[in-house]
Scaffold this motif. Structure first.
Motif, PDB file in Angstrom:
ATOM      1  N   TRP A  74      71.453  62.507  35.974  1.00  5.23           N
ATOM      2  CA  TRP A  74      70.245  61.709  36.220  1.00  5.23           C
ATOM      3  C   TRP A  74      69.784  61.852  37.666  1.00  5.23           C
ATOM      4  CZ3 TRP A  74      69.953  55.768  37.057  1.00  5.23           C
ATOM      5  CH2 TRP A  74      68.614  55.358  37.012  1.00  5.23           C
ATOM      6  N   ILE A  75      70.601  61.434  38.636  1.00  8.04           N
ATOM      7  CA  ILE A  75      70.257  61.561  40.055  1.00  8.04           C
ATOM      8  C   ILE A  75      71.312  62.466  40.684  1.00  8.04           C
ATOM      9  CG2 ILE A  75      69.796  60.335  42.209  1.00  8.04           C
ATOM     10  CD1 ILE A  75      69.278  57.812  40.579  1.00  8.04           C
ATOM     11  N   GLN A  76      71.003  63.751  40.795  1.00  5.44           N
ATOM     12  CA  GLN A  76      71.993  64.724  41.236  1.00  5.44           C
ATOM     13  C   GLN A  76      72.471  64.485  42.662  1.00  5.44           C
ATOM     14  OE1 GLN A  76      70.515  68.694  40.599  1.00  5.44           O
ATOM     15  NE2 GLN A  76      70.586  68.535  38.363  1.00  5.44           N
ATOM     16  N   ALA A  77      71.584  64.027  43.544  1.00  2.00           N
ATOM     17  CA  ALA A  77      71.965  63.836  44.944  1.00  2.00           C
ATOM     18  C   ALA A  77      73.094  62.826  45.086  1.00  2.00           C
ATOM     19  CB  ALA A  77      70.751  63.393  45.760  1.00  2.00           C
ATOM     20  N   LEU A  78      73.113  61.821  44.221  1.00  2.00           N
ATOM     21  CA  LEU A  78      74.164  60.795  44.269  1.00  2.00           C
ATOM     22  C   LEU A  78      75.217  60.991  43.184  1.00  2.00           C
ATOM     23  CD1 LEU A  78      71.996  57.583  44.898  1.00  2.00           C
ATOM     24  CD2 LEU A  78      73.373  58.843  46.557  1.00  2.00           C
ATOM     25  N   ASN A  79      75.065  62.049  42.389  1.00  2.00           N
ATOM     26  CA  ASN A  79      75.974  62.321  41.270  1.00  2.00           C
ATOM     27  C   ASN A  79      75.999  61.142  40.291  1.00  2.00           C
ATOM     28  OD1 ASN A  79      77.772  63.868  39.759  1.00  2.00           O
ATOM     29  ND2 ASN A  79      79.566  63.039  40.807  1.00  2.00           N
ATOM     30  N   VAL A  80      74.811  60.572  40.053  1.00  2.00           N
ATOM     31  CA  VAL A  80      74.673  59.495  39.088  1.00  2.00           C
ATOM     32  C   VAL A  80      74.268  60.095  37.744  1.00  2.00           C
ATOM     33  CG1 VAL A  80      73.446  57.369  38.503  1.00  2.00           C
ATOM     34  CG2 VAL A  80      74.026  57.861  40.880  1.00  2.00           C
ATOM     35  N   ARG A  81      74.945  59.688  36.688  1.00  2.00           N
ATOM     36  CA  ARG A  81      74.716  60.261  35.372  1.00  2.00           C
ATOM     37  C   ARG A  81      74.395  59.165  34.359  1.00  2.00           C
ATOM     38  NH1 ARG A  81      76.424  65.373  35.654  1.00  2.00           N
ATOM     39  NH2 ARG A  81      76.374  65.661  33.388  1.00  2.00           N
ATOM     40  N   ILE A  82      73.601  59.525  33.357  1.00  2.00           N
ATOM     41  CA  ILE A  82      73.389  58.634  32.217  1.00  2.00           C
ATOM     42  C   ILE A  82      74.579  58.836  31.287  1.00  2.00           C
ATOM     43  CG2 ILE A  82      71.903  58.031  30.274  1.00  2.00           C
ATOM     44  CD1 ILE A  82      69.545  59.075  31.865  1.00  2.00           C
ATOM     45  N   HIS A  83      75.585  58.020  31.487  1.00  2.00           N
ATOM     46  CA  HIS A  83      76.861  58.179  30.780  1.00  2.00           C
ATOM     47  C   HIS A  83      77.074  56.944  29.906  1.00  2.00           C
ATOM     48  CE1 HIS A  83      81.397  59.412  31.119  1.00  2.00           C
ATOM     49  NE2 HIS A  83      80.913  59.498  29.889  1.00  2.00           N
ATOM     50  N   LEU A  84      77.060  57.151  28.604  1.00  2.00           N
ATOM     51  CA  LEU A  84      77.271  56.067  27.644  1.00  2.00           C
ATOM     52  C   LEU A  84      78.520  56.352  26.820  1.00  2.00           C
ATOM     53  CD1 LEU A  84      73.629  55.718  26.187  1.00  2.00           C
ATOM     54  CD2 LEU A  84      74.611  54.463  28.095  1.00  2.00           C
TER      55      LEU A  84
END
Length: 522
Positions: A74-84
């Motif tokens: 989702w936000i690659q710079a912060l390594n944030v993922r849409i993880h469900l």
């Protein structure tokens, strides 16, 4: 399975947008208000069906493994993922949430609270459902925070626009307490994510805090714990809860007690126990102490409200009872043992079912009688439910004895396991301290039985002395209506099922808890 979980989380949001649009001509029914209320029942019903299908398709032989997972950058710079994903810990909460929202939508179809707009009410209800379901399904720290915060605005408006007396003050108190706690919690979540290099909750649980220094863990637990404790609510951060419950409409109180309080304790189990075990071990004795005080404090407050002449509000009494019941949940978590954590998770679900039922009943009683004041309800012209509405009185007595923890009903197992966890806490924790907390908690169960039995006696039986002295003609009360049977029967059935067959729930949670506390290695 992936699609089903994504639908369960995002479906209510789509339904909320659709609720604000004009209804198609063929679906308007008798009025636009009826059409949008029917829309709310349909959407929440579809989400419940999807959640049940998800549970049926869940691999019950591997409840410790995350299933129905979706993992998208989702936000690659912060390594944030849409993880469900869901496991044995989150699945029961997901099902309970979907059920309670459907029952609230069904109840509102027949008994819509007084307020400005049915469209806005249904849309807010669906946004609230999406946020709560997402909280139990997301596996990324920042997504968890966003879902955690997503519920605040709709609940604020449900209280402020559809609530009763003092609703504005109660809504502001709710939003200020929870927002201030959330700001501190965000700092703790960022600290964990930036120090460990990931916001992924599965990776953090598997690492078991090895990438985080002891100081980092202590600071993270302090910051995140404050935010979670406000939502739980833990004594002494609980003071927003009685006002919010007293002012909220019936369905708002049901959802606040049955779902929103569980988000705080779920965060302790899902984030802090596996990701910051050393920090939790440092604060566990203090958490246990606050939990034990909360158990007794909540019960004493309820006893004071139940006493004759104190003009105690029945909704407020049940709100204070939640402080005590959630104290058992926190005590189980503080023990940091599989027994205690399983007890906490069981008590979470049991409290959602039983207290949700209690708030339904008290709301219906207030609608019938025009007040929730205990002295009025116990007077000669008061409720006297056994004689005037016997089925209603029997159901209120059932919910009360379930709440006090009678063996064979859902309220018993969670509190018992939490006390067992405190009896033999995790290695490194002070056993004398936790034995003290266990003793205080056991005393709290006696106080709980005392105030609930007083309520049943006064509301269901009335005041014989006042009746003998003579009074005006008794008020005629309607007994349980068909739509009330439909909304309340599932909660009664599940309370009995969980009490008589606890393995249904513990078989899901125990393997997941064992793995969680072992750092993903078991």
């Amino acid at each position: 399975m992936q699609f089903l979980l994504a639908f369960v989380v995002a479906g209510p949001l789509v339904g909320a947008v659709a609720a604000l649009l004009p209804a198609p001509p063929g679906l308007k029914g008798k009025s636009p208000e009826q059409a949008v209320l029917r829309h709310g029942v349909t959407v929440t019903g579809a989400i419940l069906v999807a959640a049940v299908v998800l549970a049926v398709g869940f691999d019950h032989d591997a409840p410790s493994r995350f299933q129905a997972t979706t993992d998208i950058s989702w936000i690659q710079a912060l390594n944030v993922r849409i993880h469900l994903g869901i496991d044995g810990i989150s699945l029961p909460l997901l099902l309970m949430t979907a059920l309670l929202f459907f029952l609230c939508a069904l109840y509102s179809y027949f008994k819509l609270p007084a307020g400005p707009s049915a469209k806005a009410f249904v849309a807010l209800l669906l946004v609230l459902e999406s946020g709560t379901l997402a909280t139990f399904a997301v596996l990324d720290l920042l997504l968890f925070f966003l879902a955690f915060e997503m519920v605040l605005i709709p609940m604020y408006f449900l209280i402020a626009r559809w609530g009763g007396a003092q609703r504005q003050a109660a809504a502001w108190k709710f939003i200020l307490y929870t927002l201030l706690g959330s700001v501190v919690m965000l700092l703790g979540l960022l600290l964990i994510g930036l120090q460990s290099g990931t916001f992924d909750m599965v990776a953090l649980a598997s690492d078991n805090g090895r990438e985080l220094s002891h100081t980092t863990q202590v600071l993270a637990v302090l910051a995140i714990g404050i935010g979670l404790a406000v939502k739980t609510p833990m004594w002494p951060l609980h003071s927003w809860l009685p006002d919010a419950h007293t002012a909220a409409p019936t369905v708002g109180s049901v959802l606040l007690a049955g779902v929103l309080l569980k988000m705080g304790t779920y965060g302790f189990v899902r984030i802090l126990l596996p990701a910051t075990p050393d920090g939790m071990a440092t604060f566990a004795p203090y958490l246990g102490a606050f939990a034990a005080v909360g158990i007794v404090y909540g019960s004493l407050a309820c006893l004071a409200l139940a006493r004759k002449g104190n003009k105690g509000d029945l909704k407020r009494l049940i709100a204070y009872s939640s402080v005590g019941h959630m104290g058992f949940v926190l005590l189980g978590i503080a023990s940091m043992t599989p027994t205690g954590v399983n007890g906490a998770l069981f008590a979470n679900v049991a409290h959602g079912l039983i207290t949700g039922l209690l708030f339904f009943l008290v709301g219906a009683l207030k609608d019938r009688y025009g007040t929730a004041d205990l002295d009025t309800l116990a007077g000669a012209t008061g409720a006297a439910l056994y004689g005037r509405a016997p089925r209603f009185g029997a159901l209120l007595a059932f919910a009360a004895i379930a709440s006090l923890g009678l063996p064979g009903l859902a309220g018993f197992w969670g509190e018992m396991l939490a006390l067992f966890g405190a009896f033999d806490p995790a290695e490194g924790l002070s056993r004398p301290a936790f034995l003290t907390y266990m003793s205080i908690g056991a005393f709290g169960t006696l106080l709980t039985a005392a105030y609930l039995l007083i309520v049943v006696r006064r509301v269901c039986m009335g005041d014989p002395k006042a009746a003998r002295e003579g009074a005006a003609a008794p008020v005629v009360l309607a007994d349980i209506q068909r739509y009330e049977y439909a909304a309340w029967s599932p909660l009664v059935a599940l309370t009995l099922l969980a009490g008589l067959w606890p393995a249904v729930l513990l078989g899901l949670t125990d393997p997941a808890v064992q793995k969680l506390l072992a750092g993903g290695n078991s």
